[in-house]
Enzyme design. Structure first.
Site, PDB file in Angstrom:
ATOM      1  CD  GLN A   1      17.113  -2.652 -11.024  1.00  0.00           C
ATOM      2  OE1 GLN A   1      16.814  -3.622 -11.290  1.00  0.00           O
ATOM      3  NE2 GLN A   1      18.349  -2.632  -9.930  1.00  0.00           N
TER       4      GLN A   1
ATOM      5  CB  VAL B   1       9.148   5.725 -10.729  1.00  0.00           C
ATOM      6  CG1 VAL B   1       8.823   7.009 -10.848  1.00  0.00           C
ATOM      7  CG2 VAL B   1       8.522   4.728 -11.454  1.00  0.00           C
TER       8      VAL B   1
ATOM      9  CB  SER C   1      10.780   5.106  -0.965  1.00  0.00           C
ATOM     10  OG  SER C   1      10.667   4.538   0.458  1.00  0.00           O
TER      11      SER C   1
ATOM     12  CG  LEU D   1      -0.951   1.981  -3.864  1.00  0.00           C
ATOM     13  CD1 LEU D   1      -2.280   1.621  -4.734  1.00  0.00           C
ATOM     14  CD2 LEU D   1       0.149   0.708  -3.882  1.00  0.00           C
TER      15      LEU D   1
ATOM     16  CG  HIS E   1       3.420   1.090  -5.369  1.00  0.00           C
ATOM     17  ND1 HIS E   1       3.602   1.948  -4.553  1.00  0.00           N
ATOM     18  CD2 HIS E   1       3.752  -0.029  -4.933  1.00  0.00           C
ATOM     19  CE1 HIS E   1       4.086   1.830  -3.484  1.00  0.00           C
ATOM     20  NE2 HIS E   1       4.229   0.193  -3.465  1.00  0.00           N
TER      21      HIS E   1
ATOM     22  N   GLY F   1       0.840  -1.173  -0.037  1.00  0.00           N
ATOM     23  CA  GLY F   1      -0.058  -0.072   0.097  1.00  0.00           C
ATOM     24  C   GLY F   1       0.912   1.235   0.008  1.00  0.00           C
TER      25      GLY F   1
ATOM     26  CG  ASP G   1      12.333  -2.468  -3.021  1.00  0.00           C
ATOM     27  OD1 ASP G   1      12.723  -1.806  -2.047  1.00  0.00           O
ATOM     28  OD2 ASP G   1      11.211  -2.242  -3.270  1.00  0.00           O
TER      29      ASP G   1
ATOM     30  CD  GLN H   1       7.982  -7.135   3.999  1.00  0.00           C
ATOM     31  OE1 GLN H   1       7.293  -8.057   3.240  1.00  0.00           O
ATOM     32  NE2 GLN H   1       8.565  -6.165   2.844  1.00  0.00           N
TER      33      GLN H   1
ATOM     34  NE  ARG I   1      10.996   1.772   4.497  1.00  0.00           N
ATOM     35  CZ  ARG I   1      10.916   1.151   5.650  1.00  0.00           C
ATOM     36  NH1 ARG I   1      10.943   1.661   6.729  1.00  0.00           N
ATOM     37  NH2 ARG I   1      10.627  -0.242   5.550  1.00  0.00           N
TER      38      ARG I   1
HETATM   39  O1  PAF Z   1       8.353  -4.500  -1.795  1.00  0.00           O
HETATM   40  C1  PAF Z   1       7.383  -4.534  -1.319  1.00  0.00           C
HETATM   41  O2  PAF Z   1       6.545  -3.787  -1.032  1.00  0.00           O
HETATM   42  C2  PAF Z   1       7.214  -5.868  -0.161  1.00  0.00           C
HETATM   43  O3  PAF Z   1       8.517  -6.161   0.219  1.00  0.00           O
HETATM   44  C3  PAF Z   1       6.690  -6.819  -1.069  1.00  0.00           C
HETATM   45  C4  PAF Z   1       7.112  -7.298  -1.901  1.00  0.00           C
HETATM   46  C5  PAF Z   1       4.894  -6.334  -1.417  1.00  0.00           C
HETATM   47  C6  PAF Z   1       6.389  -7.965  -0.070  1.00  0.00           C
HETATM   48  O4  PAF Z   1       5.595  -7.697   1.168  1.00  0.00           O
END
Ligand code: PAF
Length: 257
Positions: free
Chosen positions: A146, A174, A183, A31, A35, A29, A148, A59, A185
């Site tokens: 890319q 992007v 990001s 977004l 995205h 999310g 990540d 994670q 963040r």
């Molecule tokens: O890149 C992300 O936003 C997350 O690591 C993912 C791939 C949705 C997994 O939770």
């Protein structure tokens, strides 16, 4: 656009869509245009576009990072609808990790480098949730950014090692006009921090780890790492902290001939 909350519902929503290509865009999310590029690529290549929207607790290390992760489901659903998504899978944490859950996927060596060293368990969480999403949605193609780069590398290895039948599509990073990679963040940066954060793309553009480190340190950023990562292609990757916000970015380098 269908919004499915359970595994059974998303499987039912996809049951009669298996004739054409199914694309999956996994997201947490919040977004942004990064995205949107993934969704546009999926819309372009697939008959059915599924977007997952799940802030995956497995994670995250620090509870504060998980709790502070930006969430606005109403807005995300609107953005997804506008982008032409057919099915959103937005499960609860208990749907994905019910009581007694104990099965994990560990991509051992690749998952332990760089981000893995600074965020122990991060890639175990990423690989596990992605494998679960792949099993639930059964996409023909899955789309990742890319930005990540290590996540891409870990997932590519998992897909190969486990003989999964799907194509991993990598979409270029992007960036804002000032060069900062998008990001979720970035919203946490104050105007002054954002200005300092611009040293990150500037440093990576030198394509040299030592020069990049001096630029980052001169800008007063705390460098977690800036290293040539053994990815395909080799990639100069960095993670820095600007105040309390941690940012990552990378630049893929050409293979040596
Ligand atoms: O890149 C992300 O936003 C997350 O690591 C993912 C791939 C949705 C997994 O939770």
């Amino acid at each position: 656009m269908i919004v499915a909350r359970t595994v059974a519902d998303v499987r039912a929503a996809l049951a009669d869509r298996r004739d054409g290509a199914v694309g999956l865009v996994p997201t947490m999310g919040a977004l942004h245009a990064g995205h949107l590029a993934l969704l546009a690529s999926a819309r372009d290549r697939c008959d059915t576009v599924v977007m997952s929207l799940f802030v995956n607790p497995a994670q995250f290390g620090e509870p504060a990072d998980l709790n502070g992760y930006p969430r606005d489901e109403g807005r995300d659903l609107e953005v997804a609808r506008e982008a032409g998504v057919d099915v959103v899978f937005a499960p609860s944490a208990v749907e994905m990790y019910p009581p007694g859950y104990q099965t994990w996927v560990d991509v051992t060596a690749l998952g332990a480098l760089l981000e893995g060293e600074h965020r122990p368990g991060h890639f175990r969480g990423v690989a596990t949730i992605c494998l679960k999403l792949f099993t639930i949605v059964r996409p023909d193609l899955a789309f990742f950014g890319q930005k990540d780069a290590q996540q891409v590398e870990v997932l590519r290895r998992m897909i190969g090692d486990l003989h999964l039948e799907l194509e991993l599509v990598v979409v270029p990073t992007v960036r804002d006009a000032d060069g900062l990679a998008l990001s979720s963040r970035n919203v946490r940066l104050s105007p002054e921090e954002r200005e300092r954060a611009l040293a990150l793309p500037r440093a990576l553009a030198t394509r040299d780890a030592a020069t990049a480190r001096s630029i980052l340190e001169a800008a007063g950023l705390h460098v977690d790492y800036v290293e040539l990562a053994p990815f395909k292609p080799p990639t100069l990757a960095a993670a820095v902290r600007v105040g309390s916000t941690r940012l990552i970015d990378n630049v893929p380098l050409e293979e040596e001939s």
